[in-house]
Write a protein that holds these residues in place. Structure first.
Motif, PDB file in Angstrom:
ATOM      1  N   ASP A  97       0.839  -1.179   0.000  1.00 16.63           N
ATOM      2  CA  ASP A  97       0.000   0.000   0.000  1.00 16.63           C
ATOM      3  C   ASP A  97       0.883   1.241   0.000  1.00 16.63           C
ATOM      4  OD1 ASP A  97      -1.578   2.166   1.635  1.00 16.63           O
ATOM      5  OD2 ASP A  97      -3.050   0.775   0.806  1.00 16.63           O
ATOM      6  N   ASP A  98       0.607   2.178  -0.907  1.00 16.36           N
ATOM      7  CA  ASP A  98       1.403   3.404  -0.992  1.00 16.36           C
ATOM      8  C   ASP A  98       1.415   4.160   0.328  1.00 16.36           C
ATOM      9  OD1 ASP A  98       1.883   2.903  -3.674  1.00 16.36           O
ATOM     10  OD2 ASP A  98       0.128   4.036  -4.320  1.00 16.36           O
ATOM     11  N   LYS A  99       0.284   4.152   1.011  1.00 22.34           N
ATOM     12  CA  LYS A  99       0.202   4.885   2.268  1.00 22.34           C
ATOM     13  C   LYS A  99       1.171   4.302   3.301  1.00 22.34           C
ATOM     14  CE  LYS A  99      -3.022   6.809   5.565  1.00 22.34           C
ATOM     15  NZ  LYS A  99      -4.394   6.947   6.013  1.00 22.34           N
ATOM     16  N   LEU A 100       1.302   2.988   3.339  1.00 18.46           N
ATOM     17  CA  LEU A 100       2.238   2.354   4.270  1.00 18.46           C
ATOM     18  C   LEU A 100       3.673   2.752   3.950  1.00 18.46           C
ATOM     19  CD1 LEU A 100       3.044   0.380   6.519  1.00 18.46           C
ATOM     20  CD2 LEU A 100       2.979  -1.436   4.804  1.00 18.46           C
ATOM     21  N   VAL A 101       4.043   2.727   2.672  1.00 19.40           N
ATOM     22  CA  VAL A 101       5.407   3.093   2.275  1.00 19.40           C
ATOM     23  C   VAL A 101       5.680   4.549   2.648  1.00 19.40           C
ATOM     24  CG1 VAL A 101       7.003   3.331   0.335  1.00 19.40           C
ATOM     25  CG2 VAL A 101       5.469   1.363   0.440  1.00 19.40           C
ATOM     26  N   LEU A 102       4.720   5.439   2.388  1.00 20.92           N
ATOM     27  CA  LEU A 102       4.891   6.848   2.752  1.00 20.92           C
ATOM     28  C   LEU A 102       5.023   7.024   4.262  1.00 20.92           C
ATOM     29  CD1 LEU A 102       2.412   8.599   0.331  1.00 20.92           C
ATOM     30  CD2 LEU A 102       4.888   8.816   0.358  1.00 20.92           C
ATOM     31  N   GLU A 103       4.188   6.331   5.023  1.00 17.97           N
ATOM     32  CA  GLU A 103       4.269   6.407   6.487  1.00 17.97           C
ATOM     33  C   GLU A 103       5.655   5.982   6.967  1.00 17.97           C
ATOM     34  OE1 GLU A 103       1.993   6.946   9.112  1.00 17.97           O
ATOM     35  OE2 GLU A 103       0.344   7.605   7.843  1.00 17.97           O
ATOM     36  N   LEU A 104       6.180   4.933   6.368  1.00 18.65           N
ATOM     37  CA  LEU A 104       7.500   4.447   6.765  1.00 18.65           C
ATOM     38  C   LEU A 104       8.582   5.472   6.432  1.00 18.65           C
ATOM     39  CD1 LEU A 104       9.436   2.322   7.825  1.00 18.65           C
ATOM     40  CD2 LEU A 104       9.450   1.315   5.534  1.00 18.65           C
ATOM     41  N   ILE A 105       8.526   6.054   5.244  1.00 19.73           N
ATOM     42  CA  ILE A 105       9.523   7.056   4.860  1.00 19.73           C
ATOM     43  C   ILE A 105       9.440   8.266   5.789  1.00 19.73           C
ATOM     44  CG2 ILE A 105      10.199   8.668   3.033  1.00 19.73           C
ATOM     45  CD1 ILE A 105       9.413   6.409   1.033  1.00 19.73           C
ATOM     46  N   TYR A 106       8.223   8.729   6.098  1.00 21.51           N
ATOM     47  CA  TYR A 106       8.066   9.829   7.056  1.00 21.51           C
ATOM     48  C   TYR A 106       8.663   9.455   8.406  1.00 21.51           C
ATOM     49  CZ  TYR A 106       4.714  12.280   4.017  1.00 21.51           C
ATOM     50  OH  TYR A 106       4.110  12.945   2.991  1.00 21.51           O
ATOM     51  N   TYR A 107       8.377   8.245   8.851  1.00 22.96           N
ATOM     52  CA  TYR A 107       8.886   7.793  10.147  1.00 22.96           C
ATOM     53  C   TYR A 107      10.418   7.832  10.167  1.00 22.96           C
ATOM     54  CZ  TYR A 107      10.222   4.878  14.039  1.00 22.96           C
ATOM     55  OH  TYR A 107      10.818   4.428  15.182  1.00 22.96           O
ATOM     56  N   ILE A 108      11.043   7.282   9.143  1.00 21.02           N
ATOM     57  CA  ILE A 108      12.509   7.237   9.082  1.00 21.02           C
ATOM     58  C   ILE A 108      13.080   8.650   9.054  1.00 21.02           C
ATOM     59  CG2 ILE A 108      14.486   6.585   7.648  1.00 21.02           C
ATOM     60  CD1 ILE A 108      12.810   4.087   6.825  1.00 21.02           C
ATOM     61  N   CYS A 109      12.517   9.512   8.220  1.00 21.65           N
ATOM     62  CA  CYS A 109      13.027  10.884   8.101  1.00 21.65           C
ATOM     63  C   CYS A 109      12.894  11.667   9.401  1.00 21.65           C
ATOM     64  CB  CYS A 109      12.309  11.619   6.975  1.00 21.65           C
ATOM     65  SG  CYS A 109      12.745  11.003   5.334  1.00 21.65           S
ATOM     66  N   ASN A 110      11.859  11.400  10.157  1.00 26.37           N
ATOM     67  CA  ASN A 110      11.609  12.159  11.382  1.00 26.37           C
ATOM     68  C   ASN A 110      12.191  11.536  12.643  1.00 26.37           C
ATOM     69  OD1 ASN A 110      10.117  14.275  10.168  1.00 26.37           O
ATOM     70  ND2 ASN A 110       8.367  12.908  10.003  1.00 26.37           N
ATOM     71  N   ASN A 111      12.588  10.263  12.586  1.00 24.03           N
ATOM     72  CA  ASN A 111      13.009   9.587  13.813  1.00 24.03           C
ATOM     73  C   ASN A 111      14.387   8.940  13.755  1.00 24.03           C
ATOM     74  OD1 ASN A 111      10.458   9.735  15.533  1.00 24.03           O
ATOM     75  ND2 ASN A 111       9.686   8.922  13.610  1.00 24.03           N
ATOM     76  N   LYS A 112      15.020   8.931  12.619  1.00 24.51           N
ATOM     77  CA  LYS A 112      16.312   8.261  12.487  1.00 24.51           C
ATOM     78  C   LYS A 112      17.388   9.272  12.102  1.00 24.51           C
ATOM     79  CE  LYS A 112      14.780   4.052  13.142  1.00 24.51           C
ATOM     80  NZ  LYS A 112      15.281   3.171  14.173  1.00 24.51           N
ATOM     81  N   ASP A 113      18.650   8.884  12.330  1.00 26.47           N
ATOM     82  CA  ASP A 113      19.779   9.725  11.943  1.00 26.47           C
ATOM     83  C   ASP A 113      19.892   9.774  10.422  1.00 26.47           C
ATOM     84  OD1 ASP A 113      20.422  10.155  14.606  1.00 26.47           O
ATOM     85  OD2 ASP A 113      21.768   8.419  14.684  1.00 26.47           O
ATOM     86  N   ASP A 114      20.735  10.695   9.938  1.00 26.74           N
ATOM     87  CA  ASP A 114      20.961  10.807   8.498  1.00 26.74           C
ATOM     88  C   ASP A 114      21.400   9.473   7.917  1.00 26.74           C
ATOM     89  OD1 ASP A 114      20.299  13.443   8.510  1.00 26.74           O
ATOM     90  OD2 ASP A 114      22.350  14.193   8.427  1.00 26.74           O
ATOM     91  N   GLY A 115      21.030   9.260   6.697  1.00 23.92           N
ATOM     92  CA  GLY A 115      21.379   8.023   6.012  1.00 23.92           C
ATOM     93  C   GLY A 115      20.626   7.954   4.704  1.00 23.92           C
TER      94      GLY A 115
END
Length: 144
Positions: A97-115
């Motif tokens: 589901d596109d929404k799941l992939v987007l949620e994951l990308i948002y999560y990584i960008c907002n909660n993880k270090d650069d990478g």
């Protein structure tokens, strides 16, 4: 996990060929499976329940043979929320589901270090659609 090699062993194997060392950045790779993703970002969007017409599972189907036993095994260990395991038993869970992939990308960008984020999708249509959505949402360089 990191995609590196032993330069000295590589050079020796090729008759002591010269090697060049170029400094760069290395990032640890974190491998996530679907149930980890659902749990990490507290993803609560589960599409409609299957109807008789929307999903017919035949005996011997790979979903029945592999996914259902895997989910049943995970239920025994109680590592994941019950709602997620129930969703994974749903034949519609096979569809990315596109929404799941987007949620994951948002999560990584907002909660993880650069990478970097590497997303595997099954076809050019999905890749093009996600790239357009990310560009429209103002994400950085999506061409690489």
């Amino acid at each position: 996990m990191s995609p590196t090699l032993n330069a000295a062993a590589f050079s020796k194997y090729y008759n002591d060929c010269p090697s060049l060392n170029i400094q760069g950045f290395t990032y640890l790779v974190e491998e996530l499976i679907l149930e980890d993703i659902y749990t990490l970002n507290r993803f609560r969007y589960f599409p409609q329940k299957p109807t008789q017409r929307s999903c017919k599972i035949k005996p011997g189907d790979s979903f029945t043979e592999f996914v259902i036993p895997y989910v049943n095994e995970m239920k025994r260990f109680k590592e994941y929320p019950f709602a997620i395991l129930n969703w994974l038993e749903n034949p519609l869970s096979k569809d990315t589901d596109d929404k799941l992939v987007l949620e994951l990308i948002y999560y990584i960008c907002n909660n993880k270090d650069d990478g970097a984020i590497l997303v595997f999708l099954s076809g050019w249509d999905q890749i093009s659609k996600l790239t357009k959505i990310l560009k429209d949402k103002g994400f950085g360089n999506t061409s690489r």
